[in-house]
Design an enzyme around this catalytic site. Structure first.
Site, PDB file in Angstrom:
ATOM      1  N   ARG A   1     -56.435  35.802  73.399  1.00 23.60           N
ATOM      2  CA  ARG A   1     -57.753  35.156  73.203  1.00 23.60           C
ATOM      3  C   ARG A   1     -57.582  33.643  73.213  1.00 23.60           C
ATOM      4  NH1 ARG A   1     -62.439  36.798  74.239  1.00 23.60           N
ATOM      5  NH2 ARG A   1     -62.164  38.696  73.029  1.00 23.60           N
TER       6      ARG A   1
ATOM      7  N   HIS B   1     -60.492  31.650  83.270  1.00 23.00           N
ATOM      8  CA  HIS B   1     -61.426  31.712  82.132  1.00 23.00           C
ATOM      9  C   HIS B   1     -61.027  30.686  81.051  1.00 23.00           C
ATOM     10  CE1 HIS B   1     -63.673  33.527  78.805  1.00 23.00           C
ATOM     11  NE2 HIS B   1     -64.136  34.456  79.578  1.00 23.00           N
TER      12      HIS B   1
ATOM     13  N   GLU C   1     -65.384  27.780  83.134  1.00 23.79           N
ATOM     14  CA  GLU C   1     -64.512  28.605  83.973  1.00 23.79           C
ATOM     15  C   GLU C   1     -64.798  28.412  85.468  1.00 23.79           C
ATOM     16  OE1 GLU C   1     -65.306  32.612  82.622  1.00 23.79           O
ATOM     17  OE2 GLU C   1     -65.779  31.828  80.630  1.00 23.79           O
TER      18      GLU C   1
ATOM     19  N   ARG D   1     -54.929  39.994  83.608  1.00 26.36           N
ATOM     20  CA  ARG D   1     -54.617  39.282  82.354  1.00 26.36           C
ATOM     21  C   ARG D   1     -53.814  40.125  81.378  1.00 26.36           C
ATOM     22  NH1 ARG D   1     -60.339  38.778  79.001  1.00 26.36           N
ATOM     23  NH2 ARG D   1     -60.911  40.979  79.049  1.00 26.36           N
TER      24      ARG D   1
ATOM     25  N   ASP E   1     -74.047  32.102  77.647  1.00 27.89           N
ATOM     26  CA  ASP E   1     -73.202  32.882  78.554  1.00 27.89           C
ATOM     27  C   ASP E   1     -73.861  32.821  79.927  1.00 27.89           C
ATOM     28  OD1 ASP E   1     -71.677  36.222  78.326  1.00 27.89           O
ATOM     29  OD2 ASP E   1     -71.449  34.572  79.778  1.00 27.89           O
TER      30      ASP E   1
HETATM   31  O1  TA6 Z   1     -66.845  34.452  80.623  1.00 31.21           O
HETATM   32  C1  TA6 Z   1     -67.797  34.832  79.648  1.00 31.21           C
HETATM   33  C2  TA6 Z   1     -67.636  36.317  79.352  1.00 31.21           C
HETATM   34  O2  TA6 Z   1     -67.882  37.088  80.502  1.00 31.21           O
HETATM   35  C3  TA6 Z   1     -68.543  36.685  78.192  1.00 31.21           C
HETATM   36  O3  TA6 Z   1     -69.560  37.587  78.600  1.00 31.21           O
HETATM   37  C4  TA6 Z   1     -67.595  37.294  77.159  1.00 31.21           C
HETATM   38  O4  TA6 Z   1     -67.526  38.685  77.321  1.00 31.21           O
HETATM   39  C5  TA6 Z   1     -66.289  36.592  77.520  1.00 31.21           C
HETATM   40  O5  TA6 Z   1     -66.282  36.579  78.943  1.00 31.21           O
HETATM   41  C6  TA6 Z   1     -65.035  37.160  76.910  1.00 31.21           C
HETATM   42  O6  TA6 Z   1     -64.751  38.414  77.444  1.00 31.21           O
HETATM   43  P1  TA6 Z   1     -63.466  39.214  76.832  1.00 31.21           P
HETATM   44  O7  TA6 Z   1     -63.378  40.479  77.648  1.00 31.21           O
HETATM   45  O8  TA6 Z   1     -62.271  38.327  77.030  1.00 31.21           O
HETATM   46  O9  TA6 Z   1     -63.780  39.412  75.386  1.00 31.21           O
END
Ligand code: TA6
Length: 293
Positions: free
Chosen positions: A67, A162, A265, A93, A207
């Site tokens: 994370r 991301h 991103e 990932r 988002d």
């Molecule tokens: O990039 C934004 C997003 O698509 C959000 O919708 C949120 O889900 C975030 O990615 C994080 O996703 P994750 O699967 O890493 O918890």
């Protein structure tokens, strides 16, 4: 292309949170990259400090995305289009990348990591590919993710680098560069929304997937810095902060951490997905830089 282990002065192979990683020291900056997920987890500028954010609750383990930092969302972005049982944001990932080598280029260090299709990936994504992550570290951080279609049929994929940026307080920063572009809002469900003229500020869960190729600039007066996110061959820009309620729903995200981060991103998602004929390649890049206010 780097194909030697790299000199210990600029490349150190370490173990961090029990996972193999590379500490890359370039002129003016330093980065940490896990082989797990090809995951850049930190980038520290000598002049401007740590530019990336990682949760104190991040889990460093096989099968789990870290994370924070820069997770690689490939070969799909968000939920899989038809197979809901598959992991969000694809499998890259959480796969082990191979360290191909590193070298100095001027005062920057360049490291190459690779990921190739396998029986496991073909179960999720029935195509043959070779992907390479190039990490260039100096006063800026430049990431390039290149995909080659090594199969005999056409393939399509989505991609997002991301990037989680560290911010003083997301309620006190603003973004420039997206004005006039249109976005799909994943919070409200609205599509094709026009971004108005004033700098973008944050007052709740955000988002958004923008149609934009532009540089995005984050003004962070409390940290006395401006952070730029540049990109190449990327038609989508994703902006995300989970805010209070969504932060609470994520086990690897502290309830009180949401003010300290903002995702900007570089991506190719939705109508910007990439299609490759056999033998074709595509590379998308993002560059993170900072200047004093
Ligand atoms: O990039 C934004 C997003 O698509 C959000 O919708 C949120 O889900 C975030 O990615 C994080 O996703 P994750 O699967 O890493 O918890």
């Amino acid at each position: 292309m780097p194909n030697a282990p790299g000199d210990a002065r600029h490349t150190e192979q370490i173990d961090f949170h029990g996972l193999p990683a590379l500490q890359l020291r370039g002129g003016g900056g330093e980065a940490r990259v896990f082989l797990h997920g090809g995951h850049v987890a930190a980038f520290r500028s000598e002049r401007h400090g740590e530019l990336l954010w990682t949760s104190a609750h991040a889990v460093y383990a096989a099968g789990k995305a870290i994370r924070g930092g820069v997770p690689i969302c490939f070969p799909w972005f968000g939920a899989h289009a038809s197979r809901q049982e598959l992991p969000a944001h694809g499998f890259a990932r959480t796969r082990a990348f191979q360290f191909e080598g590193s070298e100095l280029q001027g005062d920057r260090v360049l490291a190459a990591l690779s990921l190739a299709s396998s029986d496991e990936t073909r179960a999720f994504y029935p195509h043959d590919f070779r992907a390479r992550l190039l990490v260039s570290v100096g006063t800026t951080l430049e990431l390039t993710f290149e995909v080659e279609n090594t199969g005999a049929s056409e393939l399509a994929y989505e991609l997002a680098l991301h990037t989680y940026l560290r911010v003083s307080d997301v309620r006190r920063v603003s973004l420039g560069g997206l004005q006039g572009s249109r976005f799909d809002d994943k919070v409200t469900g609205a599509r094709g929304v026009l971004e108005p003229a004033p700098p973008l500020r944050f007052t709740g869960e955000t988002d958004r997937v923008y149609d934009s190729t532009a540089r995005v600039t984050l003004e962070d007066p409390d940290l006395g810095r401006r952070v730029h996110v540049d990109k190449a061959h990327s038609g989508s820009t994703v902006v995300w902060n989970p805010w209070v309620d969504k932060a609470k729903r994520m086990a690897d995200f502290g309830d009180d951490e949401w003010p300290g981060m903002l995702c900007i991103e570089a991506a190719n998602a939705g109508r910007h997905r990439i299609t490759l004929s056999p033998g074709a390649r595509h590379a998308m890049s993002t560059t993170i830089s900072a200047e004093s206010l």
